[in-house]
Write a protein that holds these residues in place. Sequence first.
Motif, PDB file in Angstrom:
ATOM      1  N   SER A  73       0.857  -1.191   0.000  1.00  0.00           N
ATOM      2  CA  SER A  73       0.000   0.000   0.000  1.00  0.00           C
ATOM      3  C   SER A  73       0.889   1.235   0.000  1.00  0.00           C
ATOM      4  N   GLN A  80       3.965   8.915   6.590  1.00  0.00           N
ATOM      5  CA  GLN A  80       5.188   9.105   5.801  1.00  0.00           C
ATOM      6  C   GLN A  80       5.937  10.341   6.309  1.00  0.00           C
ATOM      7  N   GLY A 101       7.291   1.718  -3.442  1.00  0.00           N
ATOM      8  CA  GLY A 101       6.009   2.196  -3.930  1.00  0.00           C
ATOM      9  C   GLY A 101       6.299   3.394  -4.823  1.00  0.00           C
ATOM     10  N   TYR A 103       6.415   6.725  -4.081  1.00  0.00           N
ATOM     11  CA  TYR A 103       6.103   8.064  -3.565  1.00  0.00           C
ATOM     12  C   TYR A 103       7.038   8.473  -2.427  1.00  0.00           C
ATOM     13  N   ASP A 122      12.327  -3.701  -2.535  1.00  0.00           N
ATOM     14  CA  ASP A 122      11.065  -4.426  -2.289  1.00  0.00           C
ATOM     15  C   ASP A 122      11.240  -5.868  -2.718  1.00  0.00           C
ATOM     16  N   ASP A 124       8.816  -7.743  -3.948  1.00  0.00           N
ATOM     17  CA  ASP A 124       7.785  -8.112  -4.912  1.00  0.00           C
ATOM     18  C   ASP A 124       8.048  -7.403  -6.243  1.00  0.00           C
ATOM     19  N   ALA A 149      14.708  -7.273  -3.775  1.00  0.00           N
ATOM     20  CA  ALA A 149      15.458  -8.095  -2.814  1.00  0.00           C
ATOM     21  C   ALA A 149      14.637  -8.259  -1.547  1.00  0.00           C
ATOM     22  N   ALA A 151      14.450  -7.723   2.290  1.00  0.00           N
ATOM     23  CA  ALA A 151      15.074  -6.827   3.276  1.00  0.00           C
ATOM     24  C   ALA A 151      15.885  -7.593   4.313  1.00  0.00           C
ATOM     25  N   VAL A 168       7.598  -1.335   6.146  1.00  0.00           N
ATOM     26  CA  VAL A 168       6.812  -2.575   6.174  1.00  0.00           C
ATOM     27  C   VAL A 168       6.912  -3.095   7.609  1.00  0.00           C
ATOM     28  N   VAL A 220       1.456  -3.139   6.536  1.00  0.00           N
ATOM     29  CA  VAL A 220       1.357  -4.510   6.025  1.00  0.00           C
ATOM     30  C   VAL A 220       2.555  -5.288   6.569  1.00  0.00           C
TER      31      VAL A 220
HETATM   32  C1  LIG Z   1       3.529  -0.191   2.863  1.00  0.00           C
HETATM   33  S1  LIG Z   1       4.292  -0.828   1.425  1.00  0.00           S
HETATM   34  C2  LIG Z   1       5.601   0.331   1.104  1.00  0.00           C
HETATM   35  C3  LIG Z   1       5.124   1.701   0.728  1.00  0.00           C
HETATM   36  C4  LIG Z   1       6.148   2.569   0.060  1.00  0.00           C
HETATM   37  N1  LIG Z   1       7.229   2.927   0.932  1.00  0.00           N
HETATM   38  C5  LIG Z   1       5.552   3.790  -0.599  1.00  0.00           C
HETATM   39  O1  LIG Z   1       6.190   4.813  -0.707  1.00  0.00           O
HETATM   40  O2  LIG Z   1       4.433   3.724  -1.086  1.00  0.00           O
HETATM   41  C6  LIG Z   1       5.192  -2.228   2.047  1.00  0.00           C
HETATM   42  C7  LIG Z   1       6.001  -2.958   1.015  1.00  0.00           C
HETATM   43  O3  LIG Z   1       6.917  -3.819   1.689  1.00  0.00           O
HETATM   44  C8  LIG Z   1       7.181  -4.880   0.798  1.00  0.00           C
HETATM   45  N2  LIG Z   1       7.832  -5.982   1.546  1.00  0.00           N
HETATM   46  C9  LIG Z   1       7.263  -6.947   2.305  1.00  0.00           C
HETATM   47  N3  LIG Z   1       8.198  -7.775   2.788  1.00  0.00           N
HETATM   48  C10 LIG Z   1       9.383  -7.344   2.307  1.00  0.00           C
HETATM   49  C11 LIG Z   1      10.712  -7.799   2.436  1.00  0.00           C
HETATM   50  N4  LIG Z   1      11.040  -8.878   3.178  1.00  0.00           N
HETATM   51  N5  LIG Z   1      11.699  -7.117   1.815  1.00  0.00           N
HETATM   52  C12 LIG Z   1      11.407  -6.025   1.053  1.00  0.00           C
HETATM   53  N6  LIG Z   1      10.149  -5.549   0.888  1.00  0.00           N
HETATM   54  C13 LIG Z   1       9.166  -6.189   1.521  1.00  0.00           C
HETATM   55  C14 LIG Z   1       5.829  -5.221   0.211  1.00  0.00           C
HETATM   56  O4  LIG Z   1       5.992  -5.910  -1.020  1.00  0.00           O
HETATM   57  C15 LIG Z   1       5.201  -3.841   0.087  1.00  0.00           C
HETATM   58  O5  LIG Z   1       5.310  -3.350  -1.224  1.00  0.00           O
END
Ligand SMILES: C[S@@+](CC[C@H](N)C(=O)[O-])C[C@H]1O[C@@H](n2cnc3c(N)ncnc32)[C@H](O)[C@@H]1O
Length: 408
Positions: A73, A80, A101, A103, A122, A124, A149, A151, A168, A220
Amino acid sequence: MTNATADRAAELRDKLADELISAGHITAAQVEAAFRVVPRHAFVPDGTPMEATYNADESVAIKKDERGVLISSTSAPFLQARMIEQAGIQPGMNVLEYGSGGYNAALLAEIVGPGGRVVSVDIDQDVTDRASAALKATGYGNRVRVILADAEHGVPDLGLFDAIIVTVGAWDIPPAWLDQLAGDGVLVVPLRMNGVTRSIAFHREADHLVSDSAEVCGFVAMQGEGEHIDQIFRLPDAHGHHIDLQFDNGAPENPGLLNDVLATGRTDVWSGITIANGVSFADLHLWFVSFLPGFCRVAAEQGTDLAGERGTWFPFGVVRGDSFAYLAIRPAAEGAGFEFGARAYGSHGQEAATAMVEQIQAWDHSARSGPAPTIAFWPTGTAPQIPDRAAVLAKAHGLVTISWPAMS
Ligand SMILES: C[S@@+](CC[C@H](N)C(=O)[O-])C[C@H]1O[C@@H](n2cnc3c(N)ncnc32)[C@H](O)[C@@H]1O
């Protein structure tokens, strides 16, 4: 985009920045400047209403998994802003963002300027592809490096960072994050402590991390190797609905004892402790996490008695054997807001509710009007010094302590 849409977006951006300043979420001029220029609407899905996109408190869903659980999200602007401020981002800094994401990374790029560096990671590929495309389209393509990658393992080839911002929900702090944090760097991480998450800004003190600030937040959950799966006990009621008790750690050894708990009578115990309308009691959640053994989160499915009583209870519970209690409120005397208490089910419900009420009273007496607790992280291999009045939470990569200063 038409000129009228661009004008409307610029107007809403200014309004958002003004609101974030007047609410105290933005205090630094460079953060304000970034919020006034980065076009948030270019990073959210097409069709997202402009008003929702620029609402200070609204996050925007980006991706759900096959079960419908939100996994990506764009976080709410207020959060932020808070996290960027917690990290103290300045021009020229080297910043690593976990969770992409686009932004937030663009905001960071605006602040660090041409002398700084922003890397966004990220897990995904849908997210990294989307973020890269939006950054390119908005002119930030060369100012943010997006990497696919996990994290958990960091990005070891990229050296040290002055700030690492984790966007996250994390349950732990893996060694890779500390390895890549400069000596005087800051790590901002939404850390889940026994089911309660705070965005914590940590600095290093010798071999461990100590908090400078902690903000209430929701995120999330982390995927990949650092994923932490809570234990959930499902309690059926007589009408085919259920209540879930969710344990981050410290789950009861014999949860089967709870199976018929919703068929028993209810007990209420009241604390005599009141709170005015609209006043935060977030520290009480952390107090429970610290000092209430058997603490859990409570979720009520639509159709249960609890769901029907929404607004009179909060999702914090405690288990005692075959019984559980949860935090409740009732109107206090005229003008005094609400009184806290606990409602319980089960033959030992009185005991469970009393345990919770005693902690409400202890918090009121010895922490409520005192300084906020300090949170520390002691990586595995260090020798934690555990202060008085501290809770210790075991993590896979170390220990978290939550210490409550004595009230003067
Ligand atoms: C809240 S969103 C990030 C929002 C983003 N910072 C923005 O500006 O919109 C959380 C993200 O963390 C990623 N995520 C989840 N587990 C992760 C991991 N182990 N390593 C890297 N990214 C991860 C998810 O795929 C998701 O896209």
